[in-house]
Every structure is written in structure tokens, then in C-alpha cells.
Design a protein around this motif. Structure first.
Motif, PDB file in Angstrom:
ATOM      1  N   ALA A  86       0.832  -1.218   0.108  1.00 25.52           N
ATOM      2  CA  ALA A  86       0.223   0.030   0.069  1.00 25.52           C
ATOM      3  C   ALA A  86       0.817   1.264   0.123  1.00 25.52           C
ATOM      4  CB  ALA A  86      -1.039   0.099   1.231  1.00 25.52           C
ATOM      5  N   GLY A  87       2.256   1.092   0.068  1.00 22.21           N
ATOM      6  CA  GLY A  87       3.060   2.126  -0.042  1.00 22.21           C
ATOM      7  C   GLY A  87       3.450   2.775   1.202  1.00 22.21           C
ATOM      8  N   PHE A  88       3.426   2.156   2.586  1.00 24.70           N
ATOM      9  CA  PHE A  88       3.575   2.609   3.717  1.00 24.70           C
ATOM     10  C   PHE A  88       4.858   1.965   4.334  1.00 24.70           C
ATOM     11  CE2 PHE A  88      -1.120   3.443   3.416  1.00 24.70           C
ATOM     12  CZ  PHE A  88      -0.901   4.788   3.353  1.00 24.70           C
ATOM     13  N   ASN A  89       5.595   2.452   5.297  1.00 25.17           N
ATOM     14  CA  ASN A  89       6.546   1.703   6.119  1.00 25.17           C
ATOM     15  C   ASN A  89       6.070   0.757   6.739  1.00 25.17           C
ATOM     16  OD1 ASN A  89       8.591   1.009   7.953  1.00 25.17           O
ATOM     17  ND2 ASN A  89       9.760   2.996   7.534  1.00 25.17           N
ATOM     18  N   PRO A  90       6.204  -0.614   6.569  1.00 28.78           N
ATOM     19  CA  PRO A  90       5.730  -1.774   7.581  1.00 28.78           C
ATOM     20  C   PRO A  90       6.366  -1.774   8.987  1.00 28.78           C
ATOM     21  CG  PRO A  90       7.189  -2.459   5.679  1.00 28.78           C
ATOM     22  CD  PRO A  90       7.193  -1.219   5.600  1.00 28.78           C
ATOM     23  N   LEU A  91       7.418  -1.443   9.295  1.00 26.77           N
ATOM     24  CA  LEU A  91       8.218  -1.442  10.431  1.00 26.77           C
ATOM     25  C   LEU A  91       7.450  -0.457  11.355  1.00 26.77           C
ATOM     26  CD1 LEU A  91      11.952  -1.578   9.975  1.00 26.77           C
ATOM     27  CD2 LEU A  91      10.414  -3.426  10.514  1.00 26.77           C
ATOM     28  N   GLU A  92       7.063   0.746  10.971  1.00 22.52           N
ATOM     29  CA  GLU A  92       6.515   1.732  11.731  1.00 22.52           C
ATOM     30  C   GLU A  92       5.126   1.527  11.858  1.00 22.52           C
ATOM     31  OE1 GLU A  92       4.849   6.354  11.006  1.00 22.52           O
ATOM     32  OE2 GLU A  92       6.042   5.431   9.243  1.00 22.52           O
ATOM     33  N   LYS A  93       4.350   0.938  10.551  1.00 23.74           N
ATOM     34  CA  LYS A  93       3.085   0.831  11.030  1.00 23.74           C
ATOM     35  C   LYS A  93       2.708  -0.543  11.812  1.00 23.74           C
ATOM     36  CE  LYS A  93       1.538   4.162   8.634  1.00 23.74           C
ATOM     37  NZ  LYS A  93       0.810   5.234   9.090  1.00 23.74           N
ATOM     38  N   GLY A 146       4.501  -1.582  14.286  1.00 21.10           N
ATOM     39  CA  GLY A 146       4.828  -1.198  15.914  1.00 21.10           C
ATOM     40  C   GLY A 146       3.509  -0.487  16.213  1.00 21.10           C
ATOM     41  N   ASP A 147       3.111   0.417  15.306  1.00 24.46           N
ATOM     42  CA  ASP A 147       1.984   1.380  15.927  1.00 24.46           C
ATOM     43  C   ASP A 147       0.530   0.121  16.094  1.00 24.46           C
ATOM     44  OD1 ASP A 147       3.294   3.564  15.522  1.00 24.46           O
ATOM     45  OD2 ASP A 147       2.303   4.222  13.899  1.00 24.46           O
ATOM     46  N   VAL A 148       0.497  -0.432  15.308  1.00 26.94           N
ATOM     47  CA  VAL A 148      -0.691  -1.489  15.532  1.00 26.94           C
ATOM     48  C   VAL A 148      -0.371  -2.383  16.740  1.00 26.94           C
ATOM     49  CG1 VAL A 148      -2.341  -3.348  14.572  1.00 26.94           C
ATOM     50  CG2 VAL A 148      -1.279  -1.307  12.842  1.00 26.94           C
ATOM     51  N   LEU A 149       0.721  -2.919  16.860  1.00 22.60           N
ATOM     52  CA  LEU A 149       0.809  -3.881  17.997  1.00 22.60           C
ATOM     53  C   LEU A 149       0.497  -2.952  19.293  1.00 22.60           C
ATOM     54  CD1 LEU A 149       4.277  -5.692  16.932  1.00 22.60           C
ATOM     55  CD2 LEU A 149       2.308  -6.932  17.735  1.00 22.60           C
ATOM     56  N   ALA A 150       1.333  -1.855  19.426  1.00 25.26           N
ATOM     57  CA  ALA A 150       1.025  -0.974  20.441  1.00 25.26           C
ATOM     58  C   ALA A 150      -0.628  -0.684  20.988  1.00 25.26           C
ATOM     59  CB  ALA A 150       1.537   0.420  20.504  1.00 25.26           C
ATOM     60  N   ALA A 151      -1.107  -0.326  19.799  1.00 23.61           N
ATOM     61  CA  ALA A 151      -2.681  -0.133  19.922  1.00 23.61           C
ATOM     62  C   ALA A 151      -3.527  -1.325  20.209  1.00 23.61           C
ATOM     63  CB  ALA A 151      -3.262   0.388  18.379  1.00 23.61           C
ATOM     64  N   GLN A 152      -3.145  -2.514  19.747  1.00 23.67           N
ATOM     65  CA  GLN A 152      -3.707  -3.669  20.208  1.00 23.67           C
ATOM     66  C   GLN A 152      -3.438  -4.003  21.592  1.00 23.67           C
ATOM     67  OE1 GLN A 152      -2.893  -7.038  17.443  1.00 23.67           O
ATOM     68  NE2 GLN A 152      -3.843  -6.440  15.865  1.00 23.67           N
ATOM     69  N   ALA A 153      -2.414  -3.624  22.112  1.00 26.13           N
ATOM     70  CA  ALA A 153      -2.109  -4.215  23.478  1.00 26.13           C
ATOM     71  C   ALA A 153      -2.913  -3.141  24.306  1.00 26.13           C
ATOM     72  CB  ALA A 153      -0.483  -4.163  23.592  1.00 26.13           C
ATOM     73  N   THR A 200      -5.266   5.375   4.027  1.00 27.79           N
ATOM     74  CA  THR A 200      -4.902   6.388   4.603  1.00 27.79           C
ATOM     75  C   THR A 200      -3.648   6.175   5.557  1.00 27.79           C
ATOM     76  OG1 THR A 200      -6.438   5.994   6.541  1.00 27.79           O
ATOM     77  CG2 THR A 200      -7.292   7.381   4.839  1.00 27.79           C
ATOM     78  N   GLY A 201      -3.676   4.839   5.770  1.00 27.25           N
ATOM     79  CA  GLY A 201      -2.469   4.517   6.826  1.00 27.25           C
ATOM     80  C   GLY A 201      -2.625   4.645   8.458  1.00 27.25           C
ATOM     81  N   ASP A 202      -3.925   4.876   8.479  1.00 25.57           N
ATOM     82  CA  ASP A 202      -4.461   5.057   9.893  1.00 25.57           C
ATOM     83  C   ASP A 202      -4.814   3.775  10.468  1.00 25.57           C
ATOM     84  OD1 ASP A 202      -4.389   7.928   9.513  1.00 25.57           O
ATOM     85  OD2 ASP A 202      -6.540   8.005   8.893  1.00 25.57           O
ATOM     86  N   ILE A 203      -4.654   3.751  11.842  1.00 26.07           N
ATOM     87  CA  ILE A 203      -5.019   2.542  12.681  1.00 26.07           C
ATOM     88  C   ILE A 203      -6.732   2.505  12.622  1.00 26.07           C
ATOM     89  CG2 ILE A 203      -4.837   1.137  14.635  1.00 26.07           C
ATOM     90  CD1 ILE A 203      -1.990   2.334  15.205  1.00 26.07           C
ATOM     91  N   VAL A 204      -7.254   1.281  12.222  1.00 22.40           N
ATOM     92  CA  VAL A 204      -8.728   1.134  12.203  1.00 22.40           C
ATOM     93  C   VAL A 204      -9.076   0.027  12.596  1.00 22.40           C
ATOM     94  CG1 VAL A 204      -9.063   3.081  10.201  1.00 22.40           C
ATOM     95  CG2 VAL A 204      -8.676   0.591   9.713  1.00 22.40           C
ATOM     96  N   ASP A 205     -10.389  -0.087  13.035  1.00 21.32           N
ATOM     97  CA  ASP A 205     -10.893  -1.659  13.360  1.00 21.32           C
ATOM     98  C   ASP A 205     -11.311  -2.175  12.129  1.00 21.32           C
ATOM     99  OD1 ASP A 205     -12.645  -3.553  14.280  1.00 21.32           O
ATOM    100  OD2 ASP A 205     -12.924  -2.665  15.992  1.00 21.32           O
TER     101      ASP A 205
END
Length: 522
Positions: A438-445, A447-454, A467-472
């Protein structure tokens, strides 16, 4: 230890690693061929043969089965993808990408000095734990009209709204009882035709024309006879024909055959489907009687027609039975029509089991082939969702499961823990690839999702590929069949263990089967 001994030991280790590295590179190459197609932003692949014929597709199993692959390890991965396709019908790309990641991760651990046996033990433990969690998270779909079913079709159907509508409608027409049967595949109801209009209807299509143009084009309230055999008289050898008794037997068989054909007319049969060829005499008699006859029907189509009309398949010898007995073998259809443009016979409104057909059309031959593959993927996913429930898609489930696998690693002592880490790393691979495509940085994304899920304690959080945003993922309607995820990980674990266990590669000599070439005169 002397320098010479150290060098010798190092060379031996490198030699043992050579087979693993070679196989790992081959598996990685196969995974690379399909990973770019993963996710909503995945791109297509063009396959070109030596004659310049082109196939453009986003379908993983099509790419894998059509690409040239000579390495044995590569063919092992392709076979795993075929197994995924045969068993589930979708998820071949996910299975291949995960297999590539798991093999690569395992080989990296071995190269660092972790014994292969410990890595394999850890992989088994990690996969077993991951499968347990996946099964626990599956949400059953009790109602075949559940809106999530449409979302599953859309995700598997690459956002083709018209195909998703057709597939879901077909599933509803057929019903849950039929869909959960082990031997029934909803994808078999998909057919495609260049220039056809998209539609779904209750009935089956025979991809053959009637035997001649003089036969009826359309019939109503039709009795159907299905013959899994040739509609021909019994054959007598040339030697027997040369004798008086043999010729008499020939005349007797011809008369008997005509009598059997006449029984079809007396029974009021309107459609005869034949697995093999039809004798000229039978064709003439049945044509004169206004009966539609289709010969050399594919066995799969023959069985579907019999099931839908309620007919019992017979052999030609059964035509010797009485008219009263033959009546029990007939099926019924509300309408049978011949589509001359598409060169097909349509059997509608059968009185047997519900059987829907999805007809997918497109403007060109290349496009219609890809649309058929998309529809088959969507149909397979819908059926898998009905059988085993659904889970959040977009790689969110795998990412959440990776955290559970990491917990299992923390409670494991010894080098087995390194193998468990391989599984956790592999489970992060699907979302990483989807995000990268999708054209985004997988390491960054990731990490963000793992933190949000926890933090939020929600396993359904993932990345919006627009958009690259964290969504449900559940709120967005991105749902996948649980069986696709489960079988993909199971397949990846099996292929990884098989590859890691290969210690040496030896080329076999050419040989003849025992006994061949011996005891023969020159």
C-alpha cells in the motif's frame, strides 16, 4: 584445537548449511513472485509463455502453477499452495508468503548456531499455539444472510461489487445444508463466458450444444434421463460377424437397441444427457421425436445436472429394464433451453437438490478468465466462512496471534524458544506485506498497531491501506474466513519443517525399474 582442525570443522558446517541455504533461497524466490499481489493495493503479474501468450492475474495459485520452477524446494512450496487451493479454495498467496518467511527465519536461526532439531521443535510449538488462538477467535456465522458474508466476498473478490453480489446470492439459493457438505464446492458453480451478462440462477449449465440444429431449442416441464455411458448398441467383433450366428446376434442387438431408444420416447423424456458418444440411429430416432440430446458431457456437469433434476445416473445396460423401472431413474426440470450464442444448454428449476449457477461475463477473453478466478476465490471464501466462521482481516488477526506466541516463548526454556520466535515473526509478515504494497513503512505501521492492540485490547485493529491510519477491521468490514487463515499457517508450518529437515541434496542417477533391460535378446 589447531587452525587446520578449526578450518576443517568450519568447512563441514558450511557444507551442511549449503543445502539449507539453497532451499531457502528457492522458497524465498517463490514467495517473492506472489507477495506483491497481497492486499487491496496488490498489483497484477504478467505471465508469458514461449509463444508470446499472456496471462495477467492477481491470483496466487494461478501464478504459482503457471510459472516455471525447476528447483525441488520451489516445487514443494507450489504443491503446498495447490493443497491450500484444493482444501479451501483461497489464501494461496498468504500460505506461500508465510511459508517463505518461516523457512527464511528458521534458516537464519540455524546459521546462528541453533540446532535444527530445536528450531523444528520450536516451530511446531509456535504453530500449535497460534492455531489454538486462531480457532478461539473464529466468529461463527449462523445466519447465511449475515452482512459479514458479503464483506468476505468483497475482500476475496478484490472489491468487485458485482461478483460479490452474485456469489452471495448463489450461496443463499443453495442453502447452508448443501454448502457445509464436504464434497460440494461453491466455486464449481462459477462459469465465465466472453460477452455474457452477469447473472445467477437456480439451475445448471452444460457447456455443450445439442447434437444437431433440428432438435428443440426450448422445452418446458422436461423429464431428464442421464446416461453415464455411451448411447450405442453393444459391439460384436469382426470375427463373430463373419459367422451366421454372429450376424444373427448383431441383428438382435440392433433391434434391442432400437427398442431401448423407443422406451425413452414412450417415457416422455425431453432431455437426454450422455457421458460418451451417441449412435447415429439413436440420434435420428430421438431427433424425430423432438428430444434434446447432448453427448460427451463432462462428468462433473453430468453429476450436477443429475443432482439438480433428481435423476439417477444409469448405464446403457439399464435401458433393458421395463418402462416402469426406468421411470424411477428420471429427473425433472421446469425448463431446458439451448443458448446458441454461448453454445450451452441451460437446465432450470430442477426438482432435485438446489443448485445455483453463477455466470460471469466480460468483454475480452483475457479479462473474463481473470474475472472467473476472482469469482471462484470469492465463492471459496464465502463457503469457508459458512463452514468455519470469520476473523478480522488485513493481517490484524495474525499480528494479534503473534503476541500470544511471544508469550509462549517467554515461558519456554532452552533453544526451542528460537523456533517459537520464527513463528511469531512469520505471523507479522502478512500485515507487513499488505502495508508495504500500500506504500507505507511496514516497520512503523506494525509497531503502531501492536501498541494499539495491546493498549485497547482489540485484536481487530489494523491499517487502512488508503490513509495509513489505525482502524478496526471489523468496523471497516474487512473480514476473512477463519479456515483460510488456519490452513495457511498449518501449510506454512508443514513446508518449513520439511525444508529444515533436509540436510543434504544428492542427485539421483538414472536407472531402470528392476528387471527392465535384462534377459532380453539383442
Amino acid at each position: 584445537m589447531s587452525l587446520k582442525q578449526q578450518a576443517s570443522q568450519g568447512a563441514e558446517v558450511n557444507e551442511k548449511l549449503a543445502a539449507l541455504m539453497t532451499n531457502s533461497n528457492a522458497v524465498r524466490a517463490i514467495a517473492s513472485a506472489v507477495e506483491g499481489t497481497l492486499g487491496p493495493k496488490g498489483l497484477d503479474t504478467m505471465l508469458v509463455d514461449k509463444f508470446g501468450e499472456v496471462v495477467i492475474t492477481n491470483d496466487g495459485v494461478t501464478i504459482l502453477t503457471m510459472m516455471e520452477a525447476n528447483h525441488p524446494a520451489a516445487r514443494m512450496v507450489i504443491n503446498i499452495a495447490k493443497s491450500q487451493q484444493d482444501e479451501i479454495g483461497d489464501g494461496t498467496t498468504t500460505a506461500t508468503v508465510m511459508a517463505g518467511a518461516l523457512v527464511s527465519s528458521g534458516v537464519d536461526q540455524v546459521a546462528k548456531g541453533v540446532p535444527v532439531a530445536r528450531v523444528i521443535e520450536g516451530v511446531r510449538t509456535g504453530v500449535r499455539r497460534a492455531l489454538e488462538v486462531m480457532k478461539q477467535q473464529a466468529i461463527p456465522l449462523e445466519d447465511i444472510s449475515h452482512p459479514w458474508l458479503k464483506q468476505v466476498a468483497l475482500v476475496a473478490g478484490r472489491e468487485h461489487q458485482d461478483i460479490a453480489d452474485l456469489v452471495v446470492e448463489a450461496a443463499r439459493l443453495i442453502g447452508k445444508e448443501k454448502l457445509v457438505e464436504r464434497n460440494f464446492k461453491l466455486s464449481d458453480t462459477i462459469i465465465s463466458e466472453e460477452g455474457a451478462s452477469n447473472q445467477v440462477f437456480m439451475g445448471v449449465i452444460i457447456n455443450k450444444e445439442t447434437m444437431n440444429k433440428q432438435m428443440p431449442r426450448q422445452l418446458r416441464n422436461v423429464k431428464v434421463l442421464v446416461i453415464d455411458d455411451a448411447l450405442e448398441p453393444e459391439v460384436i467383433g469382426d470375427e463373430a460377424l463373419s459367422t451366421e450366428s454372429g450376424f444373427a446376434r448383431y441383428l438382435e442387438l440392433q433391434s434391442e437397441f432400437r427398442s431401448n431408444v423407443q422406451k425413452m420416447i414412450d417415457l416422455g423424456v425431453g432431455l437426454v444427457l450422455v457421458d460418451r458418444g451417441v449412435d447415429d440411429t439413436a440420434e435420428e430416432i430421438l431427433t424425430d421425436a423432438g428430444i434434446m440430446v447432448v453427448q460427451r458431457v463432462l462428468n462433473k456437469e453430468l453429476c450436477r445436472a443429475a443432482e439438480h433434476t433428481g435423476a439417477r445416473v444409469i448405464k446403457r445396460t439399464s435401458l433393458k429394464k421395463s418402462i416402469a423401472d426406468l421411470e424411477k431413474y428420471l429427473g425433472n426440470a421446469g425448463e431446458v433451453l439451448m443458448d446458441e450464442r454461448l453454445e450451452q444448454v441451460w437446465i432450470l428449476e430442477g426438482t432435485g437438490k438446489p443448485m445455483a449457477t453463477v455466470l460471469v461475463g466480460a468483454a475480452t477473453e483475457e479479462v473474463v478468465g481473470e474475472r472467473e478466478r476472482i469469482a471462484k476465490d470469492a465463492a471459496s471464501s464465502v463457503q469457508a466462512a459458512i463452514k468455519g466462521g470469520v476473523v478480522p482481516g488485513g493481517g490484524s488477526l495474525e499480528l494479534a496471534v503473534s503476541r500470544e506466541v511471544e508469550k509462549a516463548r517467554e515461558n519456554t526454556r532452552g533453544m526451542v524458544a528460537y523456533g517459537i520466535s520464527c513463528v511469531a515473526e512469520t505471523l507479522r509478515r502478512p500485515m507487513a506485506q499488505i502495508v508495504a504494497n500500500a506504500g507505507f513503512n511496514p516497520l512503523e505501521k506494525l509497531g503502531d498497531v501492536l501498541a494499539a492492540q495491546a493498549e485497547q485490547e482489540k485484536i481487530s485493529l489494523g491499517i487502512d491501506c488508503d490513509t495509513g491510519d489505525i482502524v478496526d477491521m471489523v468496523e471497516m468490514g474487512v473480514m476473512d474466513p477463519a479456515l483460510v487463515k488456519i490452513h495457511a499457517l498449518k501449510a506454512a508450518g508443514e513446508i518449513a519443517e520439511a525444508i529444515l529437515r533436509i540436510d543434504t541434496i544428492i542427485k539421483m542417477k538414472d536407472y531402470k525399474p528392476a528387471g527392465e533391460g535384462f534377459g532380453q535378446e539383442a
